[in-house]
Design a protein around this motif. Structure first.
Motif, PDB file in Angstrom:
ATOM      1  N   HIS A  14       0.821  -1.205   0.000  1.00  0.00           N
ATOM      2  CA  HIS A  14       0.000   0.000   0.000  1.00  0.00           C
ATOM      3  C   HIS A  14       0.861   1.263   0.000  1.00  0.00           C
ATOM      4  O   HIS A  14       0.366   2.360  -0.282  1.00  0.00           O
ATOM      5  N   ASP A  15       2.139   1.105   0.319  1.00  0.00           N
ATOM      6  CA  ASP A  15       3.062   2.236   0.458  1.00  0.00           C
ATOM      7  C   ASP A  15       3.683   2.551  -0.908  1.00  0.00           C
ATOM      8  O   ASP A  15       4.438   1.749  -1.463  1.00  0.00           O
ATOM      9  N   LYS A  16       3.385   3.720  -1.410  1.00  0.00           N
ATOM     10  CA  LYS A  16       3.894   4.104  -2.731  1.00  0.00           C
ATOM     11  C   LYS A  16       5.421   4.123  -2.762  1.00  0.00           C
ATOM     12  O   LYS A  16       6.037   3.739  -3.767  1.00  0.00           O
ATOM     13  N   GLY A  17       6.025   4.548  -1.679  1.00  0.00           N
ATOM     14  CA  GLY A  17       7.479   4.592  -1.629  1.00  0.00           C
ATOM     15  C   GLY A  17       8.098   3.211  -1.747  1.00  0.00           C
ATOM     16  O   GLY A  17       9.057   3.007  -2.486  1.00  0.00           O
ATOM     17  N   PHE A  18       7.552   2.261  -1.008  1.00  0.00           N
ATOM     18  CA  PHE A  18       8.071   0.893  -1.088  1.00  0.00           C
ATOM     19  C   PHE A  18       7.844   0.317  -2.477  1.00  0.00           C
ATOM     20  O   PHE A  18       8.761  -0.277  -3.069  1.00  0.00           O
ATOM     21  N   TYR A  19       6.645   0.481  -2.996  1.00  0.00           N
ATOM     22  CA  TYR A  19       6.327  -0.089  -4.309  1.00  0.00           C
ATOM     23  C   TYR A  19       7.214   0.509  -5.393  1.00  0.00           C
ATOM     24  O   TYR A  19       7.708  -0.200  -6.280  1.00  0.00           O
ATOM     25  N   ALA A  20       7.457   1.809  -5.300  1.00  0.00           N
ATOM     26  CA  ALA A  20       8.319   2.472  -6.279  1.00  0.00           C
ATOM     27  C   ALA A  20       9.742   1.922  -6.204  1.00  0.00           C
ATOM     28  O   ALA A  20      10.370   1.656  -7.242  1.00  0.00           O
ATOM     29  N   GLU A  21      10.257   1.762  -4.993  1.00  0.00           N
ATOM     30  CA  GLU A  21      11.603   1.210  -4.848  1.00  0.00           C
ATOM     31  C   GLU A  21      11.676  -0.214  -5.385  1.00  0.00           C
ATOM     32  O   GLU A  21      12.652  -0.596  -6.050  1.00  0.00           O
ATOM     33  N   TRP A  22      10.648  -0.997  -5.105  1.00  0.00           N
ATOM     34  CA  TRP A  22      10.625  -2.376  -5.602  1.00  0.00           C
ATOM     35  C   TRP A  22      10.586  -2.410  -7.131  1.00  0.00           C
ATOM     36  O   TRP A  22      11.313  -3.199  -7.747  1.00  0.00           O
ATOM     37  N   LEU A  23       9.769  -1.573  -7.728  1.00  0.00           N
ATOM     38  CA  LEU A  23       9.713  -1.507  -9.199  1.00  0.00           C
ATOM     39  C   LEU A  23      11.071  -1.108  -9.773  1.00  0.00           C
ATOM     40  O   LEU A  23      11.536  -1.696 -10.759  1.00  0.00           O
ATOM     41  N   MET A  68      17.171  -7.491  -0.850  1.00  0.00           N
ATOM     42  CA  MET A  68      16.706  -6.416  -1.724  1.00  0.00           C
ATOM     43  C   MET A  68      15.384  -5.841  -1.208  1.00  0.00           C
ATOM     44  O   MET A  68      15.173  -4.618  -1.212  1.00  0.00           O
ATOM     45  N   LEU A  69      14.488  -6.710  -0.758  1.00  0.00           N
ATOM     46  CA  LEU A  69      13.222  -6.236  -0.192  1.00  0.00           C
ATOM     47  C   LEU A  69      13.458  -5.393   1.056  1.00  0.00           C
ATOM     48  O   LEU A  69      12.787  -4.375   1.272  1.00  0.00           O
ATOM     49  N   GLU A  70      14.410  -5.810   1.879  1.00  0.00           N
ATOM     50  CA  GLU A  70      14.747  -5.039   3.087  1.00  0.00           C
ATOM     51  C   GLU A  70      15.277  -3.658   2.712  1.00  0.00           C
ATOM     52  O   GLU A  70      14.964  -2.665   3.374  1.00  0.00           O
ATOM     53  N   TYR A  71      16.075  -3.604   1.651  1.00  0.00           N
ATOM     54  CA  TYR A  71      16.554  -2.308   1.161  1.00  0.00           C
ATOM     55  C   TYR A  71      15.374  -1.435   0.753  1.00  0.00           C
ATOM     56  O   TYR A  71      15.323  -0.246   1.095  1.00  0.00           O
ATOM     57  N   CYS A  72      14.434  -1.998   0.020  1.00  0.00           N
ATOM     58  CA  CYS A  72      13.277  -1.223  -0.439  1.00  0.00           C
ATOM     59  C   CYS A  72      12.481  -0.672   0.736  1.00  0.00           C
ATOM     60  O   CYS A  72      12.020   0.479   0.704  1.00  0.00           O
ATOM     61  N   ARG A  73      12.320  -1.477   1.763  1.00  0.00           N
ATOM     62  CA  ARG A  73      11.612  -1.022   2.962  1.00  0.00           C
ATOM     63  C   ARG A  73      12.356   0.136   3.629  1.00  0.00           C
ATOM     64  O   ARG A  73      11.757   1.162   3.967  1.00  0.00           O
ATOM     65  N   SER A  74      13.648  -0.037   3.834  1.00  0.00           N
ATOM     66  CA  SER A  74      14.412   0.988   4.538  1.00  0.00           C
ATOM     67  C   SER A  74      14.508   2.269   3.721  1.00  0.00           C
ATOM     68  O   SER A  74      14.425   3.370   4.269  1.00  0.00           O
ATOM     69  N   LYS A  75      14.672   2.149   2.427  1.00  0.00           N
ATOM     70  CA  LYS A  75      14.779   3.322   1.561  1.00  0.00           C
ATOM     71  C   LYS A  75      13.465   4.090   1.525  1.00  0.00           C
ATOM     72  O   LYS A  75      13.455   5.325   1.572  1.00  0.00           O
ATOM     73  N   ALA A  76      12.359   3.364   1.454  1.00  0.00           N
ATOM     74  CA  ALA A  76      11.053   4.022   1.430  1.00  0.00           C
ATOM     75  C   ALA A  76      10.775   4.757   2.727  1.00  0.00           C
ATOM     76  O   ALA A  76      10.223   5.860   2.734  1.00  0.00           O
ATOM     77  N   THR A  77      11.203   4.175   3.835  1.00  0.00           N
ATOM     78  CA  THR A  77      11.013   4.812   5.141  1.00  0.00           C
ATOM     79  C   THR A  77      11.859   6.075   5.262  1.00  0.00           C
ATOM     80  O   THR A  77      11.415   7.103   5.784  1.00  0.00           O
ATOM     81  N   ALA A  78      13.083   6.010   4.753  1.00  0.00           N
ATOM     82  CA  ALA A  78      14.001   7.149   4.852  1.00  0.00           C
ATOM     83  C   ALA A  78      13.655   8.259   3.870  1.00  0.00           C
ATOM     84  O   ALA A  78      14.015   9.423   4.089  1.00  0.00           O
ATOM     85  N   THR A  79      12.947   7.921   2.787  1.00  0.00           N
ATOM     86  CA  THR A  79      12.627   8.906   1.751  1.00  0.00           C
ATOM     87  C   THR A  79      11.116   9.023   1.647  1.00  0.00           C
ATOM     88  O   THR A  79      10.507   8.604   0.692  1.00  0.00           O
ATOM     89  N   LYS A  80      10.514   9.613   2.666  1.00  0.00           N
ATOM     90  CA  LYS A  80       9.060   9.589   2.776  1.00  0.00           C
ATOM     91  C   LYS A  80       8.356  10.383   1.689  1.00  0.00           C
ATOM     92  O   LYS A  80       7.210  10.122   1.388  1.00  0.00           O
ATOM     93  N   TYR A  81       9.060  11.347   1.102  1.00  0.00           N
ATOM     94  CA  TYR A  81       8.387  12.165   0.094  1.00  0.00           C
ATOM     95  C   TYR A  81       7.947  11.346  -1.101  1.00  0.00           C
ATOM     96  O   TYR A  81       7.008  11.713  -1.798  1.00  0.00           O
ATOM     97  N   ARG A  82       8.593  10.184  -1.313  1.00  0.00           N
ATOM     98  CA  ARG A  82       8.195   9.346  -2.435  1.00  0.00           C
ATOM     99  C   ARG A  82       6.899   8.622  -2.151  1.00  0.00           C
ATOM    100  O   ARG A  82       6.257   8.093  -3.042  1.00  0.00           O
ATOM    101  N   ALA A  83       6.524   8.529  -0.887  1.00  0.00           N
ATOM    102  CA  ALA A  83       5.328   7.792  -0.526  1.00  0.00           C
ATOM    103  C   ALA A  83       4.089   8.664  -0.579  1.00  0.00           C
ATOM    104  O   ALA A  83       3.003   8.223  -0.266  1.00  0.00           O
ATOM    105  N   VAL A  84       4.230   9.912  -0.969  1.00  0.00           N
ATOM    106  CA  VAL A  84       3.066  10.783  -1.098  1.00  0.00           C
ATOM    107  C   VAL A  84       3.011  11.235  -2.547  1.00  0.00           C
ATOM    108  O   VAL A  84       3.848  10.910  -3.362  1.00  0.00           O
ATOM    109  N   GLY A  85       2.028  11.981  -2.890  1.00  0.00           N
ATOM    110  CA  GLY A  85       1.984  12.479  -4.255  1.00  0.00           C
ATOM    111  C   GLY A  85       1.131  11.646  -5.153  1.00  0.00           C
ATOM    112  O   GLY A  85       0.534  10.662  -4.734  1.00  0.00           O
TER     113      GLY A  85
END
Length: 215
Positions: A27-36, A198-215
């Motif tokens: 549901h988290d756009k930031g995580f999904y974007a990092e995974w893609l 790699m999934l753990e990286y996506c989680r941590s990156k999305a958490t640290a870069t919250k602006y990607r999870a909005v918009g």
């Protein structure tokens, strides 16, 4: 010596990355974007690895050579699907650098193929295709609901295609014995562990870069 490479042992190794995918925050756009993005980075190597494996098959491995070639054709352009999904999230693939965890997922395959055996590559294939088969439809449902079908092309295609691919790959490896059997199991275990990283990286990156999870 009992056979190591069985359907049961393959599924057991793939259980942890499958579980990690099912528990991921789709549901988290930031995580999904990092995974893609990270998926796009490693999928660019799929056709290269498949054709490399085909080229390294000897005459006794012709059946595998003949399977790697059409598989490469089937995978052609799949990285573009992930990039298109990112674009439909209003994000640019070039803004997502390739992670070391992603490099650790695919780079060892060049070693396995060239210095051990081209058949070792079946471990990587099985890792990715089994987890796509087992978690793909769930991910597709979640991401389509959150972000729409135009941002879920990659997972939809692989959830559909990898069901048949898994069955075919299982048949291809069923008769493999000796050192190649061990190489496949080692490659599979390595791939599963590194996919989780790699999934753990996506989680941590999305958490640290919250602006990607909005918009």
């Amino acid at each position: 010596m009992s056979k190591m490479l069985t359907a049961e042992s393959i599924l057991e190794l793939c259980d942890k990355p499958t579980k990690a995918l099912l528990e991921a925050p789709w549901h988290d756009k930031g995580f999904y974007a990092e995974w893609l993005a990270q998926t796009g980075h490693f999928v660019k190597h799929s056709t290269r690895l498949l054709t490399l494996a085909a080229a390294h098959c000897n005459e006794e491995q012709t059946a595998y050579h003949n399977r790697f070639i059409p598989h490469a054709a089937e995978e052609k352009g799949h990285d573009k699907l992930a990039i298109m999904d990112l674009k439909n999230l209003n994000l640019n693939f070039n803004d997502f650098p390739e992670a070391a965890a992603t490099q650790s997922l695919y780079q060892p395959q060049y070693y396995w193929i060239q210095f051990k055996s081209p058949l070792a590559f079946f471990g990587y294939i099985l890792c990715l295709e089994v987890i796509a088969k087992n978690a793909g439809h769930f991910i597709c449902e979640k991401t389509t609901k959150e972000f729409g079908p135009k941002a879920s092309h990659f997972i939809r295609v692989h959830a559909e295609e990898d069901e048949g691919h898994v069955e075919e790959a299982m048949k291809m490896v069923a008769g493999i014995t000796g050192p190649d059997e061990l190489y496949i199991m080692q490659s599979l275990a390595q791939g599963c562990d590194n996919y989780i990283k790699m999934l753990e990286y996506c989680r941590s990156k999305a958490t640290a870069t919250k602006y990607r999870a909005v918009g």
